[in-house]
Scaffold this motif. Structure first.
Motif, PDB file in Angstrom:
ATOM      1  N   LEU A   1       1.720  -2.433  -1.076  1.00  0.00           N
ATOM      2  CA  LEU A   1       0.880  -2.441   0.116  1.00  0.00           C
ATOM      3  C   LEU A   1       1.735  -2.388   1.381  1.00  0.00           C
ATOM      4  O   LEU A   1       1.490  -1.599   2.298  1.00  0.00           O
ATOM      5  CB  LEU A   1       0.009  -3.707   0.136  1.00  0.00           C
TER       6      LEU A   1
ATOM      7  N   CYS B   1      -4.689  -6.771   4.649  1.00  0.00           N
ATOM      8  CA  CYS B   1      -4.450  -5.326   4.486  1.00  0.00           C
ATOM      9  C   CYS B   1      -5.757  -4.562   4.329  1.00  0.00           C
ATOM     10  O   CYS B   1      -5.931  -3.475   4.903  1.00  0.00           O
ATOM     11  CB  CYS B   1      -3.535  -5.070   3.290  1.00  0.00           C
TER      12      CYS B   1
ATOM     13  N   TYR C   1      -3.552  -9.618   0.926  1.00  0.00           N
ATOM     14  CA  TYR C   1      -4.494  -8.609   0.410  1.00  0.00           C
ATOM     15  C   TYR C   1      -5.681  -8.444   1.364  1.00  0.00           C
ATOM     16  O   TYR C   1      -6.048  -7.317   1.729  1.00  0.00           O
ATOM     17  CB  TYR C   1      -5.020  -9.016  -0.961  1.00  0.00           C
TER      18      TYR C   1
ATOM     19  N   SER D   1       1.519  -6.401  -3.843  1.00  0.00           N
ATOM     20  CA  SER D   1       1.808  -6.855  -2.484  1.00  0.00           C
ATOM     21  C   SER D   1       2.936  -6.031  -1.860  1.00  0.00           C
ATOM     22  O   SER D   1       2.865  -5.648  -0.682  1.00  0.00           O
ATOM     23  CB  SER D   1       2.182  -8.340  -2.501  1.00  0.00           C
TER      24      SER D   1
ATOM     25  N   PHE E   1      -6.870  -1.219  -6.717  1.00  0.00           N
ATOM     26  CA  PHE E   1      -6.943  -2.663  -6.548  1.00  0.00           C
ATOM     27  C   PHE E   1      -8.309  -3.191  -6.987  1.00  0.00           C
ATOM     28  O   PHE E   1      -8.408  -4.279  -7.580  1.00  0.00           O
ATOM     29  CB  PHE E   1      -6.676  -3.030  -5.086  1.00  0.00           C
TER      30      PHE E   1
END
Length: 601
Positions: A108, A163, A160, A105, A128
């Motif tokens: 990212l 993104c 997630y 996280s 990922f």
């Protein structure tokens, strides 16, 4: 001896780890991960099984220091080595899982989302993806401790997904975007297992929380020219709708332990929520249909059909607007091709099953090789087999009633609004294909519910109004030599087939295949349609206003030879001959034509 080797490996790993942090070079990174793998293989040899995943600890120490890897090539190397490690050592403990969730996280936010390096972004997406598959080897860990632990992980999961969607919109490279779709698939797809229903509830609840953002992202992609991307998008969307859009209470977890800021995120999939989804989904289906219902790629049309079929089979009770749109799209897809592909025939069988029509035999669908993780491209086969073998999937009653109403409304609108025959080709083709679909699957209901004489009249005028010959030269009707038609009492003998074909070739409509299908369909189910057509031609108004169109319809019947006796055949040839005559020849033969018609009919 074994103990000494293991100790030496651990010592070498510790030294190499320090070297990587001090000098983060590609060679040092590779050496460090090589030693981790050696430790794994050594442990496997000694214990014959791997009990835990604590070898991730040194690798996680490196990942935590991602800021040290400022050179893109060294950071890429770190991700590549992690991908290989995920494939080698399954993540099996909550401790390692939680550590990686947190670090991913952060990376990212602080690195991947702010860079313009698409190559590195794609590499992180593959990292990922491998991470998800590694956890998924332990279903309880994946669904209970990761996805199902809403109180701890729902914000991270939302981050997630957000993104991934942002990267999908940002990245332009086709293969990179497809990798994002495959990554989302690995996160939400549920393999067949004994706890499948429980896992569906978890995934469905997560997707419901973030459904607006998901639909927004993929709706923006409608109209893409990339067939592979469109194909994958449609499969992903159909699965998301199937899992998330249904009547269900909140996933059963201890709400008293949930953080206050999370309570409103978890939606209750009640009738009100489903109605809102229906309102937002229907326009998306309309756009998908407009862009892809007649797409040149069979794979795209098939994926669109499966998306619509998903709504009809699993969501039609709640998504009434969307289900109506989905049914129309399905009917048009199976009516819009003049090819006999196996896939199209399968779609027709699936529709027959929904309409409870007799099926001679179920098509054989070859199953994909079984694997621990289904690919997004093998899901279509799995889905079709599931529908074919299901005993409780039928069309909702309200949809069947709407079909009958829509069919007659289709004909009424055409007559009342006087839609110009020169209207946009796609509009005219859509109306014809929709009629074919409706009539193919519900004509047995039409036969005893409605007056077929009135229906036949509406159909005839519907066809005439839909044809467009504005771009054709009227003199094409004069191509036949008048001398060959001089003796109308002996039409069969003097009928010149070559000259007839030359006229017919010039008069083929831009919706020829659709008109041909309707004529075949209607003449096969109603033998008196030809008699009705001959009778209509007797009317002066019809002849004068629709000379070319009548000739065209008769030509289709002539091509198909759907005639019960020789007398009908002679009448047809006579009508064709007289319609082709020029204006000077037509006038003296009007009376003779009427007389001949009366004798023939």
């Amino acid at each position: 001896m074994s103990s000494n080797i293991n100790s030496q490996l651990i010592l070498n790993l510790d030294t190499t780890l320090r070297n990587v942090l001090q000098q983060p070079t590609i060679n040092n990174i590779h050496l460090c991960f090589s030693l981790i793998k050696q430790c794994h293989y050594r442990r496997f040899e000694d214990e014959k099984t791997v009990q835990d995943d604590n070898l991730y600890i040194p690798a996680i120490l490196l990942l935590r220091q991602f800021n040290r890897f400022q050179n893109p090539s060294t950071f890429d190397k770190l991700l590549e080595e992690f991908i290989l490690l995920f494939q080698l050592i399954p993540i099996s403990t909550k401790k390692i899982l939680d550590d990686l969730l947190c670090i991913i996280s952060i990376i990212l936010t602080k690195r991947i989302m702010i860079t313009n390096d698409e190559v590195q972004q794609d590499l992180f997406i593959r990292f990922f993806h491998s991470f998800c598959l590694s956890i998924k080897t332990n279903l309880n860990l994946f669904y209970k401790e990761f996805l199902g632990n809403f109180n701890q992980n729902l914000p991270i999961i939302g981050h997630y997904i957000s993104c991934l969607l942002q990267l999908y919109e940002k990245i332009n490279t086709l293969d990179y975007r497809i990798n994002i779709i495959n990554t989302l698939w690995s996160l939400i797809y549920i393999n067949k297992n004994e706890n499948e229903n429980e896992f569906r509830l978890i995934i469905g609840q997560i997707l419901a929380c973030f459904l607006p953002g998901i639909l927004k992202t993929f709706a923006q992609d409608i109209g893409s020219i990339h067939q592979r991307l469109v194909h994958a998008n449609l499969i992903l969307l159909s699965y998301i709708i199937r899992i998330s859009v249904n009547l269900s209470s909140k996933y059963n977890f201890e709400t008293n332990l949930m953080k206050d800021e999370l309570r409103d995120i978890v939606v209750e999939r009640n009738e009100q929520w489903l109605s809102i989804v229906d309102t937002h989904l229907a326009p998306i289906l309309q756009r998908l249909t407009n862009d892809y219902v007649n797409h040149e790629s069979l794979n795209v049309r098939q994926a669109l059909a499966n998306f619509m079929l998903t709504i009809l089979c699993y969501c039609s009770l709640w998504l009434k607007i969307s289900a109506n749109m989905a049914l129309k799209t399905m009917l048009v897809i199976v009516s819009s091709t003049n090819e006999d592909q196996k896939e199209i025939e399968i779609m027709k069988v699936l529709l027959k099953k929904l309409f409870k029509l007799p099926i001679e035999s179920l098509p054989v669908i070859l199953s994909q090789p079984s694997s621990s993780e289904s690919s997004i491209l093998t899901y279509e086969t799995e889905f079709i087999n599931e529908i074919l073998n299901s005993s409780n999937i039928i069309l909702s009653d309200h949809l069947l009633i709407e079909c009958q109403a829509d069919l007659f409304q289709l004909l009424e609108q055409q007559q009342q609004q006087q839609i110009s025959s020169s209207s946009i080709l796609t509009d005219r083709r859509w109306r014809l294909q929709l009629f074919i679909g409706y009539y193919t699957f519900i004509h047995s209901h039409i036969d005893f519910l409605f007056d077929m004489d009135a229906f036949t009249d509406k159909l005839f005028r519907f066809i005439l109004n839909t044809l467009d010959f504005n771009t054709l030269i009227r003199s094409n009707l004069n191509l036949l030599n008048e001398s060959s038609l001089s003796n109308t009492n002996n039409t069969t003998k003097n009928f010149d087939l070559n000259e007839y074909n030359s006229v017919y070739k010039h008069l083929k409509s831009d919706v020829h295949y659709e008109i041909e299908q309707i004529i075949k369909l209607f003449t096969s189910s109603h033998s008196n349609f030809i008699d009705y057509l001959f009778e209509q031609i007797n009317q002066k108004k019809i002849i004068n206003e629709n000379n070319q169109k009548i000739f065209y319809l008769l030509s289709i019947i002539f091509e198909e030879k759907n005639l019960n006796n020789f007398e009908d055949y002679q009448v047809l040839l006579s009508l064709l001959s007289q319609l082709i005559c020029d204006d000077n020849y037509q006038k003296p033969t009007k009376k003779r034509k009427k007389s001949h018609l009366k004798q023939g009919i």
